[in-house]
Design a protein around this motif. Structure first.
Motif, mmCIF file in Angstrom:
data_model
loop_
_atom_site.group_PDB
_atom_site.id
_atom_site.type_symbol
_atom_site.label_atom_id
_atom_site.label_comp_id
_atom_site.label_asym_id
_atom_site.label_seq_id
_atom_site.Cartn_x
_atom_site.Cartn_y
_atom_site.Cartn_z
ATOM 1 N N UNK B 428 0.863 -0.850 0.162
ATOM 2 C CA UNK B 428 -0.001 0.199 -0.218
ATOM 3 C C UNK B 428 1.023 1.144 -0.061
ATOM 4 N N UNK B 429 2.482 1.439 0.803
ATOM 5 C CA UNK B 429 2.672 2.227 0.916
ATOM 6 C C UNK B 429 3.389 2.347 -0.162
ATOM 7 N N UNK B 432 1.848 4.333 -3.525
ATOM 8 C CA UNK B 432 1.467 5.693 -3.331
ATOM 9 C C UNK B 432 2.566 6.089 -3.635
ATOM 10 N N UNK B 433 3.918 6.054 -3.238
ATOM 11 C CA UNK B 433 4.795 6.560 -2.958
ATOM 12 C C UNK B 433 5.502 6.554 -4.270
#
Lengths: 233, 546
Positions: B428-429, B432-433
Motif C-alpha cells: 500500500x505504502x 502511493x510512494x
C-alpha cells in the motif's frame, strides 16, 4: 522582489483551529472515538468557509484507522477534496497513507486520485476534462469555492515558472474561455496584467532564474576550537 | 570472583548422570489430580534444574542479586556481555530455561522473573524464530503487561534500576513484537483452526490501543515532556520531573517511549504525527537518544523516513547522512556489540533510502558517505535516472529499506476472503510512494539537456527530446515544482519553509526557456580548520618533548 518562495506549507496551526480541537490534536484524547464528531463538524466548517486544517483532518483518518466502524466514506472524500486544494503540498498522499489498503480501490477515491495525479503532473487540461464529468463534480460539491481554489493552485505553478504566457495557453490551463470576462477578472484579482494577448507576470523568487555562486557560510561554532587555542598561548 | 566462575568450562557429565536416575518410579499412584500436578511441576523443575548448567545457575543467582541491589554497573555487563555469551554457549539452538524452572533459584522473585522472561522471549524471537508459537506471542505480551503494570501501577515509583541500554531494548522489543504480531495476524492462510480461533478470541492482545496506551502512560508518568521543556527553556527540574520522573528508570522509559511512538506512527503511516512526537526533542548530539547507539540510529532512521514520505527529501538526506557518518565513525566501537548486525543492517537500509532521495533530489553528500553510496548503490543510482526503466529499482530499494508497516486492524474473521488473502501494508505504502516517483521520472533527462544551454526555444528542445511542445511545457512545470521543497530551518521538526533545492533553475518567457545554473564556490573553511587543528597538535606535541 521577495526572496520567499510562492509555495507555502499547510499551516501547522491554522488560526481557525479552536482550543478544543488543538487539545485533541496534541493529547491522547485524539484516540477517543467519541471525539470524532467534533473533528467532523470542524471539517464541515472548513468546507463551508474555505478554510483548511490538515492536522485536524489527519486526526479524523487516524480515528477511522483504529475504529473501522466509525468510517464515513463521505467524510474521507471531503478530506481528500480539501487536500487537493493544498497541492503541491503532500497532504493528499499523507491522507492516502492512513487509509485502509482496500480504500484505494474505491471508485470515488480512485477518481480523486486521478485528479490529484493530474495536478501534481501539471496536466491541467486533463484535470478539467476529468473534473467536467458530473459525477466527479458531485464529489467536490460540498467544498465551497473548490474550482477557484484549484485555479489558484494552477496559477501558482504557472507564476513560478513563467514571466509571460499567452492568454490562450493560460486560459486553457485555468479552464476559462479566453474571451470570458471572468478570466480577466480572475487574472486581475491575482495581480497580473494582460497586454496584447500576453499575460505578464511580475518577477518573484521562483520565476527569476539567475546564476549564482553558493559561497560557504562558516558558523561561529565551527571556530570554537580554534578560538579556544588562543587561551593556551 | 563470580565473573570468572561461570566462564570456566564445566563438566556436564555429572549432570547427565543425575538425569539417568529414574525419579519417577517413586510417585505413588493414588495421588489425586491436583497434588499430582504439583508433584509433576516440582519434578519438572528438578529435572529442568538438573539440566541447567552450573554456570548458568550461578549466573542467574548473581543476576538476581544485582537486580535486588540495583547495581546498574554490574547489570550493564550482565546484560550486554554475560547473557549473550551464555546464550552463544548454551542456548544457541534452544530457549533459555523457563522462568518457572529457575524460580526456586531466585526465591520466586516475581519482578526478577518478569525481567527474566523479557529476555527469555526476546531470545526466542530473535534466535529461534522457527520455533516461535502463537503461545509465545501471547505469553510475551502478558509478560510485558506484567512488567509495565508493575512499573506504572505499584502505588508509587518502584525502586528498580536498569541500564539505559536495556530500557531502550524493552521499548524497542515491545514495539517489534507488536509489529511482528500484526503481520502474523494478517496472514491467516497457513494457520490452523486452533490458531485462528485463538486470534479471534483475543483481539485485545497486542492491539494498537493497548500498545499506544503503554507508551503514552510512560510518557505521562515520567513527566518527560515537562522535563524536556524545562531543559530547553529553564525552570525547576525537580518540580517538573515529580516523584516518578526524577528516577532514571522512569525518565528514560518516558523518553524512549517518545522515540517508540515516532516509530509506531511511522509503521502506521502517520508521518506527521510521527514527527510531531519529536516536538520537544532537538536533533543534536547532546540529546538523550545519543546515549544508546541503537536508539540514536532508530531515531534518525524514522525521522529520515518520515521526511522522505512527506517529500522533504533534503531533510531526509540530512538525517540519513548525519547518522551514517556517525555509524562509520564509531564502527570500531560497536563491532563487538551484540547489536552490531542490527545496526549494520539499518545502516545498509539507510544507504538505500539515501540513494532514493539523492535520485529525487540531487545533493552533494559528505565525501565518505558519497564514496560508500557509490560502491553499494552506484549502479542503482544510474538506473534510477534513466526514466521509466528506473521505476523498478526505486521499488526494489523502497521495499528493501522501508520499515515493516502495520495494518492496525486485524483481518475480518467473518470474511471468507480474509482466510486466503493476506494484508500487505507495505505494498500500500510502496504504491502511493511510487506514484509520486513516477511524476518525476523524466526530470533527470530534462535536466541534463537544460544544463547545456542558457536560452533555448521550447520547440527546439521538444524536438531534441522527441516530445511535443505541450508535453515539454508540462515537464518543465514539474521540474519547477519539484525543485522547491519544504525544508527545516528552525523550530520543531515539522516546521519548514519552501526553498530551492536544485542547482538548476529556469524561467519561461512565452516560448523561450532561460536557464541559470548555480555553482558551488570553493570551500576553504574545512581545509583551514583541519590544518589549524593539525598544526596545533604538532605544537602541543613539541611542547611535550621539551
Amino acid at each position: 522582489m521577495s526572496s520567499e518562495s510562492l509555495l507555502k506549507p499547510s499551516p501547522l496551526i491554522p488560526v481557525t483551529r479552536t482550543d478544543i480541537v488543538q487539545s485533541l490534536i496534541d493529547g491522547v484524547d485524539r484516540y477517543n472515538p467519541d471525539n470524532v464528531s467534533i473533528l467532523e463538524d470542524y471539517l464541515g466548517q472548513q468546507l463551508q468557509n474555505e478554510e483548511y486544517d490538515l492536522m485536524a483532518n489527519l486526526a479524523i483518518l487516524k480515528l477511522y484507522q483504529f475504529n473501522p466502524h466509525l468510517v464515513n466514506e463521505h467524510v474521507i472524500i471531503n478530506i481528500l477534496v480539501k487536500a487537493l486544494t493544498a497541492i503541491p503540498n503532500p497532504d493528499f498522499n499523507l491522507c492516502l497513507y492512513l487509509l485502509h489498503e482496500s480504500s484505494l480501490a474505491d471508485e470515488s477515491i480512485t477518481k480523486l486520485t486521478e485528479l490529484q495525479q493530474c495536478l501534481e503532473q501539471a496536466r491541467f487540461r486533463e484535470f478539467w476534462e476529468i473534473y467536467g464529468d458530473e459525477s466527479c463534480k458531485e464529489l467536490a460539491s460540498e467544498a465551497t469555492g473548490f474550482e477557484d481554489a484549484i485555479r489558484k493552485v494552477i496559477l501558482t505553478t504557472i507564476t513560478m515558472a513563467y514571466q509571460s504566457i499567452s492568454v490562450n495557453l493560460l486560459s486553457s490551463y485555468l479552464n476559462y474561455n479566453p474571451a470570458d470576462k471572468e478570466f480577466e477578472s480572475f487574472i486581475q484579482s491575482r495581480g497580473l496584467e494582460i497586454k496584447e494577448e500576453v499575460v505578464h507576470i511580475p518577477k518573484n523568487a521562483d520565476n527569476d532564474a539567475k546564476p549564482t555562486v553558493i559561497r560557504e557560510n562558516i558558523k561561529f561554532e565551527q571556530l570554537t576550537k580554534v578560538v579556544g587555542y588562543s587561551n593556551e598561548l | 570472583m563470580y565473573q570468572e566462575g561461570f566462564e570456566e568450562e564445566i563438566d556436564l557429565s555429572s549432570d547427565i548422570d543425575l538425569l539417568t536416575n529414574n525419579v519417577y518410579t517413586e510417585v505413588e499412584e493414588e495421588l489425586d489430580d491436583e497434588s499430582l500436578q504439583q508433584m509433576q511441576l516440582l519434578l519438572q523443575q528438578q529435572y529442568a534444574q538438573q539440566e541447567i548448567p552450573e554456570v548458568v545457575k550461578n549466573f542467574i543467582i548473581y543476576f538476581h542479586r544485582n537486580i535486588l541491589e540495583n547495581n546498574v554497573y554490574e547489570l550493564h555487563g550482565i546484560y550486554e556481555n554475560s547473557f549473550n555469551r551464555l546464550t552463544e554457549k548454551f542456548y544457541a539452538k534452544t530457549p533459555w530455561p523457563e522462568a518457572d524452572f529457575i524460580a526456586p533459584l531466585v526465591n520466586e522473585d516475581q519482578v526478577f522473573l518478569t525481567l527474566y522472561r523479557e529476555l527469555y522471549y526476546r531470545h526466542i524471537y530473535s534466535k529461534l524464530t522457527q520455533t516461535l508459537t502463537i503461545e509465545h506471542r501471547f505469553h510475551s505480551y502478558e509478560n510485558y503487561c506484567d512488567l509495565f503494570n508493575y512499573i506504572l501501577n505499584s502505588g508509587g515509583p518502584v525502586s528498580l534500576e536498569l541500564p539505559n541500554q536495556w530500557l531502550w531494548d524493552i521499548i524497542d522489543e515491545f514495539i517489534y513484537q507488536f509489529q511482528s504480531f500484526c503481520n502474523y495476524r494478517n496472514r491467516l492462510k497457513n494457520k490452523t483452526k486452533e490458531e485462528i480461533a485463538l486470534l479471534r478470541e483475543n483481539v485485545q492482545v497486542w492491539s494498537c490501543y493497548s500498545v499506544l496506551n503503554v507508551l503514552y502512560s510512560l510518557i505521562t508518568k515520567s513527566r518527560i515532556t515537562e522535563q524536556l521543556l524545562v531543559s530547553k527553556h529553564g525552570g525547576d527540574m525537580i518540580e517538573a520531573a515529580g516523584e516518578y520522573g526524577s528516577r532514571p528508570l522512569y525518565k528514560m522509559l518516558g523518553y524512549f517511549s517518545i522515540i517508540g511512538l515516532l516509530r509506531v506512527h511511522c509503521l502506521l503511516g502517520d508521518y506527521t504525527l510521527a514527527l510531531k512526537m519529536m516536538d520537544n526533542i532537538e536533533l543534536n548530539k547532546k540529546a538523550l537518544f545519543a546515549r544508546v547507539t541503537a536508539c540514536h540510529v532508530t531515531t534518525y532512521y524514522y525521522v529520515g523516513f518520515a521526511y522522505m514520505m512527506m517529500r522533504r527529501y533534503a531533510d531526509a538526506i540530512k538525517a540519513f547522512s548525519h547518522i551514517l557518518v556517525f555509524i562509520a565513525r564509531t564502527k570500531m566501537y560497536h563491532t563487538r556489540s551484540y547489536q552490531f548486525d542490527q545496526i549494520n543492517k539499518k545502516g545498509d537500509q539507510m544507504y538505500a533510502l539515501l540513494t532514493i532521495c539523492i535520485a529525487l533530489c540531487p545533493t552533494r553528500l559528505d565525501e565518505n558517505i558519497h564514496t560508500h553510496l557509490k560502491e553499494k548503490y552506484g549502479e542503482h543510482l544510474i538506473k534510477m535516472q534513466r526514466g521509466e526503466e528506473g521505476l523498478q529499482t526505486f521499488e526494489d530499494l523502497f521495499l528493501y529499506a522501508c520499515p515493516k508497516f502495520i495494518s492496525p486492524i486485524g483481518p475480518n474473521f467473518e470474511d471468507p476472503n480474509a482466510l486466503v488473502q493476506s494484508i500487505e501494508p507495505h505494498l500500500h505504502h510502496a504504491k502511493i510512494f511510487l506514484a509520486e516517483v513516477r511524476h518525476q521520472i523524466l526530470i533527470p533527462t530534462l535536466r541534463s539537456y537544460l544544463k547545456l544551454y542558457t536560452t533555448m526555444g521550447i520547440d527546439k528542445l521538444a524536438a531534441f527530446l522527441d516530445i511535443d511542445s505541450d508535453e515539454l511545457r508540462i515537464q518543465l512545470l514539474i521540474v519547477k515544482q519539484k525543485s522547491r521543497q519544504q525544508k527545516w530551518i528552525k523550530g520543531t521538526l515539522l516546521e519548514g519553509e519552501y526553498v530551492t533545492t536544485s542547482d538548476l533553475d529556469f524561467c519561461l518567457k512565452q516560448d523561450m526557456i532561460h536557464i541559470a545554473e548555480s555553482k558551488v564556490g570553493r570551500r576553504y573553511g574545512d581545509w583551514f580548520l583541519r590544518n589549524i587543528n593539525k598544526f596545533q597538535d604538532i605544537i602541543a606535541g613539541m611542547d611535550f618533548h621539551n
